[in-house]
Enzyme design. Structure first.
Site, PDB file in Angstrom:
ATOM      1  N   HIS A 448      20.002  20.655  48.805  1.00 30.24           N
ATOM      2  CA  HIS A 448      21.019  21.705  48.656  1.00 30.24           C
ATOM      3  C   HIS A 448      22.289  21.374  49.424  1.00 30.24           C
ATOM      4  O   HIS A 448      23.380  21.760  49.027  1.00 30.24           O
ATOM      5  CB  HIS A 448      20.436  23.040  49.105  1.00 30.24           C
ATOM      6  CG  HIS A 448      19.511  23.634  48.097  1.00 30.24           C
ATOM      7  ND1 HIS A 448      18.548  24.567  48.414  1.00 30.24           N
ATOM      8  CD2 HIS A 448      19.383  23.414  46.772  1.00 30.24           C
ATOM      9  CE1 HIS A 448      17.879  24.899  47.323  1.00 30.24           C
ATOM     10  NE2 HIS A 448      18.368  24.217  46.319  1.00 30.24           N
ATOM     11  N   ARG A 555      41.859  41.492  43.910  1.00 24.50           N
ATOM     12  CA  ARG A 555      40.906  42.523  44.341  1.00 24.50           C
ATOM     13  C   ARG A 555      41.329  43.028  45.708  1.00 24.50           C
ATOM     14  O   ARG A 555      41.298  42.279  46.687  1.00 24.50           O
ATOM     15  CB  ARG A 555      39.488  41.948  44.396  1.00 24.50           C
ATOM     16  CG  ARG A 555      39.034  41.267  43.102  1.00 24.50           C
ATOM     17  CD  ARG A 555      37.650  40.645  43.296  1.00 24.50           C
ATOM     18  NE  ARG A 555      37.241  39.883  42.138  1.00 24.50           N
ATOM     19  CZ  ARG A 555      37.463  38.567  41.985  1.00 24.50           C
ATOM     20  NH1 ARG A 555      38.097  37.904  42.933  1.00 24.50           N
ATOM     21  NH2 ARG A 555      37.053  37.935  40.906  1.00 24.50           N
ATOM     22  N   ARG A 591      44.867  45.126  41.525  1.00 18.20           N
ATOM     23  CA  ARG A 591      43.947  46.188  41.122  1.00 18.20           C
ATOM     24  C   ARG A 591      43.767  47.171  42.276  1.00 18.20           C
ATOM     25  O   ARG A 591      43.534  46.780  43.410  1.00 18.20           O
ATOM     26  CB  ARG A 591      42.587  45.604  40.731  1.00 18.20           C
ATOM     27  CG  ARG A 591      41.605  46.638  40.198  1.00 18.20           C
ATOM     28  CD  ARG A 591      40.288  46.001  39.816  1.00 18.20           C
ATOM     29  NE  ARG A 591      39.541  45.537  40.977  1.00 18.20           N
ATOM     30  CZ  ARG A 591      38.403  44.835  40.908  1.00 18.20           C
ATOM     31  NH1 ARG A 591      37.902  44.515  39.729  1.00 18.20           N
ATOM     32  NH2 ARG A 591      37.779  44.448  42.002  1.00 18.20           N
ATOM     33  N   GLU A 689      37.124  48.559  30.605  1.00 14.72           N
ATOM     34  CA  GLU A 689      35.756  48.265  31.035  1.00 14.72           C
ATOM     35  C   GLU A 689      34.743  49.258  30.485  1.00 14.72           C
ATOM     36  O   GLU A 689      33.543  49.001  30.519  1.00 14.72           O
ATOM     37  CB  GLU A 689      35.667  48.315  32.572  1.00 14.72           C
ATOM     38  CG  GLU A 689      36.631  47.403  33.292  1.00 14.72           C
ATOM     39  CD  GLU A 689      36.653  47.683  34.781  1.00 14.72           C
ATOM     40  OE1 GLU A 689      35.987  46.943  35.520  1.00 14.72           O
ATOM     41  OE2 GLU A 689      37.325  48.643  35.201  1.00 14.72           O
ATOM     42  N   ASN A 712      32.836  41.712  32.614  1.00 19.00           N
ATOM     43  CA  ASN A 712      31.570  41.889  33.347  1.00 19.00           C
ATOM     44  C   ASN A 712      31.050  43.321  33.181  1.00 19.00           C
ATOM     45  O   ASN A 712      29.899  43.551  32.798  1.00 19.00           O
ATOM     46  CB  ASN A 712      31.763  41.564  34.824  1.00 19.00           C
ATOM     47  CG  ASN A 712      32.164  40.119  35.049  1.00 19.00           C
ATOM     48  OD1 ASN A 712      32.072  39.305  34.139  1.00 19.00           O
ATOM     49  ND2 ASN A 712      32.619  39.807  36.235  1.00 19.00           N
ATOM     50  N   ASP A 713      31.912  44.290  33.495  1.00 21.71           N
ATOM     51  CA  ASP A 713      31.493  45.688  33.353  1.00 21.71           C
ATOM     52  C   ASP A 713      31.456  46.114  31.886  1.00 21.71           C
ATOM     53  O   ASP A 713      30.559  46.855  31.476  1.00 21.71           O
ATOM     54  CB  ASP A 713      32.432  46.612  34.134  1.00 21.71           C
ATOM     55  CG  ASP A 713      31.966  46.803  35.576  1.00 21.71           C
ATOM     56  OD1 ASP A 713      30.749  46.731  35.813  1.00 21.71           O
ATOM     57  OD2 ASP A 713      32.813  47.011  36.449  1.00 21.71           O
ATOM     58  N   ARG A 723      23.755  44.676  34.754  1.00 19.61           N
ATOM     59  CA  ARG A 723      23.882  43.232  34.902  1.00 19.61           C
ATOM     60  C   ARG A 723      23.185  42.704  36.149  1.00 19.61           C
ATOM     61  O   ARG A 723      23.070  41.491  36.330  1.00 19.61           O
ATOM     62  CB  ARG A 723      25.362  42.816  34.911  1.00 19.61           C
ATOM     63  CG  ARG A 723      26.255  43.487  35.923  1.00 19.61           C
ATOM     64  CD  ARG A 723      27.720  43.154  35.610  1.00 19.61           C
ATOM     65  NE  ARG A 723      28.689  43.970  36.308  1.00 19.61           N
ATOM     66  CZ  ARG A 723      29.400  43.559  37.353  1.00 19.61           C
ATOM     67  NH1 ARG A 723      29.242  42.353  37.804  1.00 19.61           N
ATOM     68  NH2 ARG A 723      30.294  44.354  37.917  1.00 19.61           N
ATOM     69  N   CYS A 760      40.353  39.343  32.536  1.00 22.92           N
ATOM     70  CA  CYS A 760      40.132  38.848  33.897  1.00 22.92           C
ATOM     71  C   CYS A 760      38.652  38.800  34.256  1.00 22.92           C
ATOM     72  O   CYS A 760      38.298  38.614  35.418  1.00 22.92           O
ATOM     73  CB  CYS A 760      40.888  39.708  34.914  1.00 22.92           C
ATOM     74  SG  CYS A 760      40.381  41.437  34.937  1.00 22.92           S
TER      75      CYS A 760
END
Length: 801
Positions: A448, A555, A591, A689, A712-713, A723, A760
């Protein structure tokens, strides 16, 4: 009268069961609870001392019946029996009956004056009435039924396709998918069997590519567990099974010993690149087991449990942070470490060591040293390299147990780091601008630490035998990560050749970055802006170096998280202005605060919600607290008055009413600041979203200055699939027709209203779907900085018209 004790991981559950039982018997039966642990931050768990106290509270000559929910509740109850007076312990019975039905039946029987044996029998038969009513009385639990369940277990067979078999990361995916099912799950390979809920047991099983495995499942949720496992198997257990193998185990095992090279130390190439620099050495120190007295089995066990939980939480946070930064390699490694640390098979081994008189630190070292030896003895070279992961976890817990400070990796800048081996956590903390190269005497190409070095772009070699004894601190050496050689005394001719190759490598690398700085123009001449998703000023340099044409998503949560107090208006204003200035006149989309029940803030306590993704989050929370929201809006307006490239984006908008409420607050803030729109222009857009926003996109487009699709949402809401839940992971796919239709509908609404539509979410950086997105009508894309060069390269190969 027989006393009843209810043991549960949850205090609320234990109290609720006790309350119901007391109502049934009008308080006639003595009942006590031992629920949860005394830790406000992590209240779920069981405490042997609390169980002992509960037993003593209700005990008399008639005896005590103890009912437990699951897992460590049984272990805590057993330990409590060893802690109490032997005479009392002889009058206590542990009962395997279901905690709710069993407690009800037991308290009624005890209140009737029945002896302990009869009370226990009543508890064990508590499910009979329910089973008969539902027509499944033949399935009643018992020895014969259990044997039948085992012989009739459901099975699923699969041939493993993963390049390195079921190593730590796929094993972690299996444990994550199966841990929540009420079923006995066993994985079999080549005649060996392992608990499918134990990461370490799976990893040590040594499943390789091409091996045939069988999952056996018995219990109430056996069918669901089989289905979840099958879906995970078909998805490669979370890996791309067609990806090129970085270092085949058979090659490592059968390759002849490397020939000696004059002037160089021979190792194994682990990460490409050539670098010359002074040598710096790093040694990892394992904390010593302290010379302290044994307290009690309960106290030592609690100490271990609390520390493991704390370290696991840190690993969970590290994985989440890496995932948010789109660093898949680190995210998977930290998640695998967490699964290894919380493995259910560790607990009974630790408990046995403590019961043998070992203090917490000694018990931990004994168990983990044995586990490390298991990995080191594995047939697979790939699995042997996981022993370093065990050592890493062992050290982190020992640091927490002993209270020692972690010195970390602190070396002089512009040096090549030498070590016996590096743990994944130490490698992850390296500064690639300080560490120019890595040379390890141990390790492996698939360790790793090597994976992280490649992800960070640090040239590295491993298995460089003799590098720690033949090189001195400060000595200038040349590391060739392409060939796996460390040059200590190259001839003049070889030095010239190395310098020429290094120059060519740097030129190629720089050309790739330079190309990324150019606009992405399709074959038919259309320029599509490619922007970056960032989480603070620390990401600005990487975004610019990767060719970001502005920011599609900043963000702002980074200003609010990990702090005791909310950021004030001025500190927000200064930070927004600083980031915007770094991008010149390129647009910066900021945002507004996007937190809620699933993303809590220490500085802003929020009530827990049963379903936080459908709860009080994003703009919903902000609109409910105008003072909080207006502080951020005022900061944005002030920053935009000086940096007109700033635009504001609002998350989780579900209807026009919410957007109008936001715009009204913006107008109020402008009035308060004396900064009208013509003086401080700032576009206000929204994230798409929520399905309702898609269906009402035309009305929203009439009020918004731009749309940005957060896939994603949007995907989880369109598919009604969390998710974060591995059992429905196959549904959370942005390639689903319904999701693609939602994207097209949004783009059509934006085009009709004449406003730009960007994306995005994670999908924006996936080059496999770039052409689909452009044809749907997107005008720009925003992704993690590391993805921008490849995304721009893909755009240059397309013709959309």
């Amino acid at each position: 009268m027989v006393g009843i004790v209810v043991v549960s991981h949850s205090r609320q559950l234990a109290d609720g069961v006790a309350e119901l039982a007391e109502q049934m018997t009008q308080g006639k039966c003595p009942i006590a609870v031992a629920g949860g642990i005394d830790d406000p931050a992590n209240p779920i768990g069981t405490d042997p001392v609390a169980v002992m106290s509960a037993i003593e509270t209700v005990a008399d000559d008639s005896g005590v019946l103890v009912l437990m929910d699951l897992g460590s509740a049984l272990l805590s109850a057993e330990m409590a029996l060893e802690l109490i007076d032997p005479d009392l312990a002889s009058k206590v019975e542990l009962c395997a009956a279901p905690i709710v039905e069993g407690t009800m039946a037991a308290t009624v029987a005890a209140a009737s004056g029945l002896p302990l044996s009869a009370v226990k029998a009543e508890a064990m038969g508590a499910l009979a009435a329910k089973l008969k009513h539902l027509g499944v009385e033949d399935e009643a639990a018992g020895p014969a039924a259990s044997q039948a369940a085992c012989s009739d277990a459901l099975t699923f067979e699969w041939t493993v396709l993963n390049p390195h078999g079921l190593h730590a990361r796929p094993a972690a995916a299996i444990v994550g998918a199966l841990a929540g099912f009420e079923a006995d799950l066993t994985l079999e390979c080549k005649g060996e069997r392992a608990n499918a809920k134990s990461l370490n047991a799976l990893a040590v099983l040594g499943v390789r590519k091409g091996d045939h495995i069988v999952l056996s499942a018995a219990g109430a949720q056996a069918q669901d567990a089989i289905a979840a496992f099958a879906a995970l198997a078909r998805d490669g257990f979370g890996e791309d099974v067609n990806a090129p193998v970085e270092a085949a185990e058979t090659e490592e095992q059968t390759a002849p010993a490397p020939s000696a090279v004059e002037g160089a130390i021979v190792g194994v190439a682990a990460s490409d690149g050539i670098v010359s620099a002074p040598a710096a050495f790093f040694t990892v120190k394992m904390p010593e087991v302290p010379a302290r007295a044994f307290t009690s089995a309960g106290e030592e066990t609690r100490r271990l449990s609390d520390t493991i939980a704390t370290v696991a939480e840190t690993m969970r946070a590290q994985s989440a942070a890496a995932k948010a930064a789109k660093d898949k390699a680190k995210a998977e490694i930290f998640a695998a470490h967490e699964a290894m640390l919380t493995d259910p098979d560790l607990q009974p081994k630790l408990l046995a060591a403590v019961e043998g008189g070992a203090i917490a630190e000694r018990a931990w070292m004994e168990v983990m040293t044995a586990l490390k030896a298991q990995y080191e003895a594995a047939e697979s070279a790939y699995m042997r390299e996981r022993a370093m992961d065990v050592l890493d976890i062992t050290r982190q817990v020992m640091l927490a147990l002993t209270g020692e400070e972690d010195a970390g990796v602190d070396i002089a800048p512009n040096t090549i780091l030498f070590a016996e081996d590096l743990s994944p956590s130490d490698t992850a903390r390296l500064n690639k601008d300080t560490v120019l190269g890595i040379c390890l005497q141990g390790g492996g190409k698939t360790s790793h630490s090597a994976i992280i070095a490649r992800a960070m772009g640090i040239p590295a070699i491993v298995r460089a035998t003799g590098c720690l004894s033949e090189v001195t601190p400060g000595q200038t050496v040349t590391l060739d990560g392409f060939e796996g050689l460390l040059w200590t005394a190259p001839s003049d001719e070889k030095a010239g050749e190395l310098e020429a190759r290094r120059t060519a490598w740097i030129k190629e690398r720089d050309e790739t970055l330079t190309r990324a700085l150019e606009p992405a123009i399709t074959l038919d001449g259309v320029h599509y802006p490619v922007q970056a998703n960032i989480g603070g000023f620390a990401d600005v340099e990487k975004a610019l170096a990767s060719g970001a044409e502005g920011v599609g998503l900043l963000r702002t949560e980074f200003l609010f998280q990990a702090r005791a107090e909310l950021p004030d208006e001025d500190s927000q204003y200064q930070e927004y202005k600083r980031i915007a200035a770094a991008f010149g006149d390129q647009p910066i989309t900021i945002r507004t605060l996007d937190v809620g029940g699933d993303k809590p803030l220490a500085s802003y306590p929020m009530a827990e919600e049963e379903n936080p993704f459908l709860g009080h989050r994003g703009v919903r929370m902000c609109l409910s607290d105008p003072a909080l929201f207006k502080t951020q809006i005022r900061a944005l307006i002030r920053a935009a008055s000086e940096q007109p490239n700033i635009q504001m984006m609002v998350p989780m908008i579900a209807n026009v009413r919410e957007l109008k409420a936001v715009k009204a607050l913006v107008a109020d803030c402008r009035t308060e600041l004396g900064l009208p729109e013509e003086q401080a222009p700032m576009q206000v857009g929204i994230m798409i979203e929520v399905p309702s926003a898609v269906l009402d996109a035309e009305a929203l487009a009439a009020e918004a200055d731009f749309f940005s699709i957060g896939t994603n949402d949007l995907t989880q809401y369109v598919m009604a699939a969390d998710r974060g839940n591995p059992q429905v992971a196959e549904l959370v796919d942005y390639n689903e027709p319904a999701v693609l239709t939602a994207i097209r509908m949004t783009c059509e609404a934006g085009k009709k209203a004449g406003i730009p539509v960007s994306m995005c979410g994670e999908m924006a950086g996936d080059t496999k779907v770039t052409e689909t997105l452009l044809k749907a009508g997107l005008s720009k894309l925003s992704a993690s900085p590391s993805l921008l060069p490849s995304l721009k390269a893909k755009l240059r190969t397309l013709s959309v018209a």
